[in-house]
Write a protein that holds these residues in place. Structure first.
Motif, short mmCIF file in Angstrom:
data_model
loop_
_atom_site.label_atom_id
_atom_site.label_comp_id
_atom_site.label_asym_id
_atom_site.label_seq_id
_atom_site.Cartn_x
_atom_site.Cartn_y
_atom_site.Cartn_z
N ALA A 197 -18.56 9.31 -29.30
CA ALA A 197 -19.65 9.96 -28.59
C ALA A 197 -19.46 11.46 -28.60
O ALA A 197 -18.35 11.96 -28.61
CB ALA A 197 -19.70 9.45 -27.14
N GLY A 198 -20.57 12.18 -28.61
CA GLY A 198 -20.50 13.63 -28.59
C GLY A 198 -21.67 14.26 -29.30
O GLY A 198 -22.61 13.59 -29.71
N VAL A 199 -21.63 15.58 -29.41
CA VAL A 199 -22.69 16.33 -30.07
C VAL A 199 -22.25 16.58 -31.51
O VAL A 199 -21.56 17.55 -31.81
CB VAL A 199 -22.96 17.66 -29.35
CG1 VAL A 199 -24.13 18.39 -30.00
CG2 VAL A 199 -23.26 17.41 -27.88
N PHE A 200 -22.60 15.67 -32.40
CA PHE A 200 -22.29 15.78 -33.82
C PHE A 200 -23.59 16.08 -34.55
O PHE A 200 -24.43 15.20 -34.73
CB PHE A 200 -21.67 14.49 -34.35
CG PHE A 200 -20.31 14.18 -33.78
CD1 PHE A 200 -19.16 14.61 -34.42
CD2 PHE A 200 -20.19 13.47 -32.60
CE1 PHE A 200 -17.92 14.34 -33.90
CE2 PHE A 200 -18.94 13.18 -32.06
CZ PHE A 200 -17.80 13.62 -32.71
N GLY A 201 -23.79 17.32 -34.94
CA GLY A 201 -25.07 17.72 -35.50
C GLY A 201 -25.11 17.78 -37.01
O GLY A 201 -24.13 17.46 -37.70
#
Length: 412
Positions: free
Chosen positions: A342-346
């Motif tokens: 999970a996380g902000v992987f752009g």
């Protein structure tokens, strides 16, 4: 008789003339070199776009053949209802006799983008003579669909194969410890929480598997609700699910691969958890070099999981390796509470000013870093606030969701 002396005419250059010529050549080279480099980058960018077009055709051909999208987080499994997969095991433990449902959507597409030979190796039992003694020894015989793709010490050649179709020519990354890089990732929507944690991820296994309904802590409920993209972990998607329209929804996006340099786009600062605001890591880049993390920031891939970095291991279905979300604009920082799940992987790339995306209808678009991305202070989209809401992350977030009734009425 004349005593005059005749001098032979000189055909050489004086030192001044030679220096002037060298100076002129230097100026011309200085003027032409950027143009040559720009032309080469334009060619590389076109090649990258063509790779995406081929992936788009593969995706549509797969859907025509099976009436569904290739599943992200699929494969073989074993275990009991009393444990995640095996006694004392978990979803991310390396197994040789099955792959724990951790194969990426790219694996199923291989026979549809001219990798039939590789698919034949994957889909059949395979013997890998890792010690070159001509004998099948322990740990050298793998079942159909292969072992867990987080191979560790396992020598399973299909998972280690570098596939040209999955590489952007502008990305310089190559070789170990990547174990097969990819510059193309599936779109998982606009939420950090697109996967459940650890073994509870098993509850998502293809809706109807023997873990269906096993969700004592609500991890699966949150993860399923947050899977708002065309692809979702362990979710069987179809084009009919894309209510916003295929031309308005991103299917895949470009990602730069990790080069071991603490780049904020390709290494995850291990500061946030999956519930906090997306700005949790905004103050962590080095003020002197904003493209890199400050030395004091813990970056998970640099320490304990060096082989599990952005764009590594194309066969792995973790968000770190083969997924991205439409929260922060392209080429923004990556931030995670769990570097794999999970996380902000752009989206990101080594092209100037943006990154490519593949739309659901097969069109390839170049999205600039300046795309409108809404309220970056908005809380993470989760089960508690997901029902029927539009993406809080503006146009970029809307493009990443499949069924929020957000239709893009103009060219972007």
């Amino acid at each position: 008789m004349s005593n005059r002396v005749y001098k032979r005419p000189s055909f050489g250059f004086t030192l001044v003339e030679l220096l002037v010529v060298i100076a002129i050549i230097g100026v011309l080279v200085g003027l032409l070199l950027p143009a040559v480099q720009a032309a080469r980058e334009a060619a590389r960018r076109m090649s990258c776009s063509n790779n995406f077009k081929q992936l788009g055709l593969a995706m549509h051909n797969y859907h025509s053949a099976y009436n569904q999208l290739t599943t992200h987080g699929v494969g073989t499994k074993s275990g009991t209802l009393n444990g995640p997969l095996v006694s004392g095991g978990h979803m991310y433990q390396v197994f040789n006799d099955h792959n724990a449902m951790q194969l990426s959507a790219l694996v199923g597409l291989t026979p549809f983008f001219e990798q039939q030979a590789l698919w034949e190796q994957v889909s059949n039992p395979l013997w890998v003579d890792s010690n070159s003694n001509g004998t099948i020894d322990a740990g050298e015989q793998y079942p159909a669909m292969g072992p867990h793709p987080l191979t560790g010490g396992v020598v399973y050649t299909p998972w280690l194969t570098e596939i040209g179709m999955l590489r952007c020519p502008s990305d310089p990354g190559t070789g170990l410890p990547a174990k097969g890089r990819t510059n193309y990732a599936v779109c998982l929507g606009d939420s950090q929480r697109t996967e459940a944690s650890g073994g509870r991820n098993a509850g998502l296994e293809l809706d109807g598997g023997h873990y269906a309904g096993w969700d004592p802590d609500g991890w699966v409920t949150n993860a399923r609700a947050a899977q708002r993209g065309m692809f979702g972990k362990h979710r069987q998607g179809r084009f009919r699910d894309v209510l916003d329209g295929l031309s308005n929804t991103i299917a895949m996006g470009e990602i730069a691969t990790y080069l071991g340099d603490r780049d904020v786009r390709t290494s995850a600062a291990n500061r946030a958890n999956s519930h906090v605001a997306v700005t949790n890591c905004d103050n962590d880049p080095d003020p002197a070099r904003p493209q890199f993390w400050e030395a004091s920031v813990p970056v998970d891939v640099v320490t304990t999981r060096s082989a599990e970095a952005r764009g590594y291991q194309w066969a792995v279905a973790n968000m770190m390796q083969t997924g991205f979300v439409t929260i922060k604009p392209p080429n923004s920082l990556t931030c995670a509470g769990n570097a794999r799940q999970a996380g902000v992987f752009g989206a990101s790339s080594n092209h100037q000013g943006g990154a490519h995306v593949l739309m659901g209808d097969g069109a390839v678009k170049f999205i600039t870093d300046s795309i409108e991305a809404g309220d970056q202070q908005a809380p993470n989209v989760r089960a508690a606030n997901v029902q029927g809401v539009k993406s809080p992350y503006g146009l970029w977030g809307a493009l990443g969701t499949r069924a929020s009734r957000e239709v893009i009425s103009e060219e972007f």
